[in-house]
Design a protein around this motif. Structure first.
Motif, PDB file in Angstrom:
ATOM      1  N   TYR A 200      -1.922 -12.142  -3.358  1.00 54.78           N
ATOM      2  CA  TYR A 200      -1.638 -11.812  -1.956  1.00 54.78           C
ATOM      3  C   TYR A 200      -0.174 -12.096  -1.627  1.00 54.78           C
TER       4      TYR A 200
ATOM      5  N   GLU B  41       0.453  -4.486  -1.195  1.00 53.90           N
ATOM      6  CA  GLU B  41      -0.550  -4.601  -2.256  1.00 53.90           C
ATOM      7  C   GLU B  41       0.110  -5.224  -3.490  1.00 53.90           C
TER       8      GLU B  41
ATOM      9  N   LYS C 172      -3.554  -8.281  -7.772  1.00 50.92           N
ATOM     10  CA  LYS C 172      -4.790  -8.396  -6.985  1.00 50.92           C
ATOM     11  C   LYS C 172      -5.995  -7.849  -7.744  1.00 50.92           C
ATOM     12  N   LYS C 173      -5.786  -6.787  -8.496  1.00 54.91           N
ATOM     13  CA  LYS C 173      -6.900  -6.173  -9.220  1.00 54.91           C
ATOM     14  C   LYS C 173      -7.423  -7.056 -10.349  1.00 54.91           C
TER      15      LYS C 173
END
Length: 209
Positions: free
Chosen positions: A134, A188, A192-193
């Motif tokens: 984040y 983004e 994060k993935k």
């Protein structure tokens, strides 16, 4: 002298044990009786413990004082103050206050480790660009913990500027992007993935594991 038989030994041991327990019980009853007599004599009655409103330690704090420590920032941006930061200004602040621990560009590392991903080690050293899920965490961490020798000394403007600079150096935003309390949560992050919810408890409850 004849040896004692084992039944006699057992009986003798039980007799001694019973005598000890009886003696202890008599002492306990004596102590309780003495305590009751003392309470009656002094007028003291047994009552439930009542704690005072204060124990006389510390001091009252104001809402403003508490607000200084209520500075956490959540992934969705809640907790971010109003403000804006730019890459150019962030670079100047970084060179002044951050290089001693993280290197001139954040790639060199040092006592505080690397902050910026470089292609050769992008999958090795954990940096903002390849590990943090984040973007708001960048602001949160700088705001509460940096610089190392004076945490909390930066203004919100300086923190926004540093956040913009570090996101830019990691290739996440461009040089003219303005980081604000509105735009930062929308960024983004590449890593994060790589993070997944820990749903093991839900699976156990459902019986799927």
């Amino acid at each position: 002298m004849k040896q004692l038989t084992w039944p006699f030994c057992i009986c003798f041991t039980m007799f001694l044990t019973a005598g000890s327990i009886t003696a202890c019980n008599k002492k306990i009853h004596t102590w309780v009786a003495a305590e009751d007599t003392l309470n009656k004599t002094t007028g003291i009655e047994k009552t439930a413990a009542v704690f005072p409103d204060t124990f006389g330690f510390g001091q009252s704090v104001s809402t403003e004082y508490i607000r200084k420590f209520d500075i956490d920032v959540r992934p969705d941006g809640r907790g971010l103050p109003a403000g804006a930061g730019m890459v150019k200004e962030g670079r100047s602040i970084y060179l002044e206050k951050c290089t001693v621990c993280h290197g001139k560009t954040g790639r060199e590392g040092g006592p505080g480790g690397k902050l910026v991903s470089s292609p050769p080690d992008s999958n090795k050293t954990k940096t903002i660009g390849n590990y943090w899920p984040y973007a708001t965490t960048v602001y949160d961490y700088i705001n509460r913990a940096m610089p190392y020798n004076a945490p909390g000394s930066l203004t919100s403007k300086e923190v926004y500027d540093l956040t913009a600079y570090l996101l830019y150096e990691n290739g996440i935003i461009d040089s003219v992007f303005v980081v604000t309390e509105k735009t930062l949560p929308l960024i983004e992050m590449p890593a994060k993935k790589l993070f997944v919810p820990d749903n093991r408890l839900d699976e156990i409850k459902s019986g799927s594991r």
